[in-house]
Scaffold this motif. Structure first.
Motif, short mmCIF file in Angstrom:
data_model
loop_
_atom_site.label_atom_id
_atom_site.label_comp_id
_atom_site.label_asym_id
_atom_site.label_seq_id
_atom_site.Cartn_x
_atom_site.Cartn_y
_atom_site.Cartn_z
N LYS A 41 50.70 67.24 13.28
CA LYS A 41 50.32 65.97 13.88
C LYS A 41 48.99 66.08 14.63
O LYS A 41 48.19 65.15 14.63
CB LYS A 41 51.43 65.52 14.82
CG LYS A 41 51.29 64.11 15.29
CD LYS A 41 52.54 63.68 16.04
CE LYS A 41 52.50 62.22 16.35
NZ LYS A 41 53.72 61.78 17.02
N GLU A 42 48.73 67.22 15.26
CA GLU A 42 47.48 67.41 16.01
C GLU A 42 46.29 67.39 15.06
O GLU A 42 45.25 66.81 15.37
CB GLU A 42 47.50 68.73 16.77
CG GLU A 42 48.54 68.80 17.87
CD GLU A 42 49.92 69.18 17.35
OE1 GLU A 42 50.00 69.81 16.28
OE2 GLU A 42 50.91 68.81 18.00
N ASN A 43 46.42 68.02 13.91
CA ASN A 43 45.32 68.04 12.96
C ASN A 43 45.10 66.66 12.33
O ASN A 43 43.96 66.29 12.04
CB ASN A 43 45.58 69.07 11.86
CG ASN A 43 45.47 70.48 12.36
OD1 ASN A 43 44.87 70.73 13.40
ND2 ASN A 43 46.04 71.40 11.64
N ARG A 44 46.16 65.91 12.11
CA ARG A 44 46.01 64.57 11.53
C ARG A 44 45.32 63.63 12.51
O ARG A 44 44.61 62.71 12.11
CB ARG A 44 47.37 64.00 11.14
CG ARG A 44 47.93 64.63 9.90
CD ARG A 44 49.10 63.82 9.37
NE ARG A 44 50.15 63.54 10.33
CZ ARG A 44 51.24 64.27 10.48
NH1 ARG A 44 51.43 65.33 9.71
NH2 ARG A 44 52.14 63.95 11.37
N ALA A 45 45.51 63.83 13.79
CA ALA A 45 44.90 62.97 14.79
C ALA A 45 43.39 63.21 14.91
O ALA A 45 42.68 62.39 15.49
CB ALA A 45 45.56 63.18 16.15
N ALA A 46 42.90 64.31 14.37
CA ALA A 46 41.48 64.64 14.49
C ALA A 46 40.60 63.69 13.68
O ALA A 46 39.42 63.56 13.97
CB ALA A 46 41.24 66.08 14.05
N GLY A 47 41.15 63.03 12.66
CA GLY A 47 40.35 62.10 11.86
C GLY A 47 39.54 62.85 10.81
O GLY A 47 39.88 63.95 10.37
N VAL A 48 38.43 62.26 10.40
CA VAL A 48 37.58 62.85 9.37
C VAL A 48 36.66 63.87 10.02
O VAL A 48 35.93 63.56 10.96
CB VAL A 48 36.75 61.76 8.66
CG1 VAL A 48 35.83 62.37 7.63
CG2 VAL A 48 37.67 60.75 8.01
N LEU A 49 36.70 65.08 9.52
CA LEU A 49 35.86 66.15 10.04
C LEU A 49 34.71 66.43 9.08
O LEU A 49 34.86 66.33 7.87
CB LEU A 49 36.68 67.43 10.23
CG LEU A 49 37.87 67.33 11.19
CD1 LEU A 49 38.64 68.63 11.17
CD2 LEU A 49 37.41 67.00 12.57
N GLU A 50 33.58 66.75 9.61
CA GLU A 50 32.41 67.10 8.79
C GLU A 50 32.33 68.62 8.70
O GLU A 50 31.46 69.24 9.27
CB GLU A 50 31.14 66.52 9.42
CG GLU A 50 31.15 65.03 9.60
CD GLU A 50 31.15 64.28 8.27
OE1 GLU A 50 30.62 64.82 7.28
OE2 GLU A 50 31.70 63.17 8.22
N ASN A 51 33.24 69.21 7.97
CA ASN A 51 33.27 70.67 7.85
C ASN A 51 32.91 71.07 6.42
O ASN A 51 33.74 71.42 5.62
CB ASN A 51 34.63 71.23 8.27
CG ASN A 51 35.77 70.57 7.51
OD1 ASN A 51 35.56 69.64 6.76
ND2 ASN A 51 36.96 71.07 7.71
#
Length: 86
Positions: A41-51
């Protein structure tokens, strides 16, 4: 077991088991290492990442790097035997 599985089915179990194994391996690879898949859930809350670096590392895995240096032939020994006369 003889009632449900006939001896004619045994040769089919090998390719079907191989295909299921490949599908399972790809599923586990995508869930564990794909940078676009977020399970917690924590990773999903991060949104779109520019990695981009992580995505590039995922796309250029070791098997693709190995195949990049190989000749694009299925059986190079047989091909060279029949195409190059002595």
């Amino acid at each position: 077991m003889g009632r449900w599985m006939k001896p004619e089915i045994y040769p089919l179990l090998v390719p079907v088991g191989f295909a299921v194994g490949i599908c399972g391996m790809q599923l586990i690879r995508n869930i564990c290492t794909n940078p676009e898949v977020r399970v917690t859930k924590e990773n999903r809350a991060a949104g779109v990442l520019e990695n981009y670096e992580e995505g590039e590392k995922y796309a250029d895995h070791a098997f693709r790097k190995y195949l990049r240096g190989q000749r694009p032939q299925i059986m190079p020994g047989i091909n060279s035997y029949f195409s190059k006369p002595e």
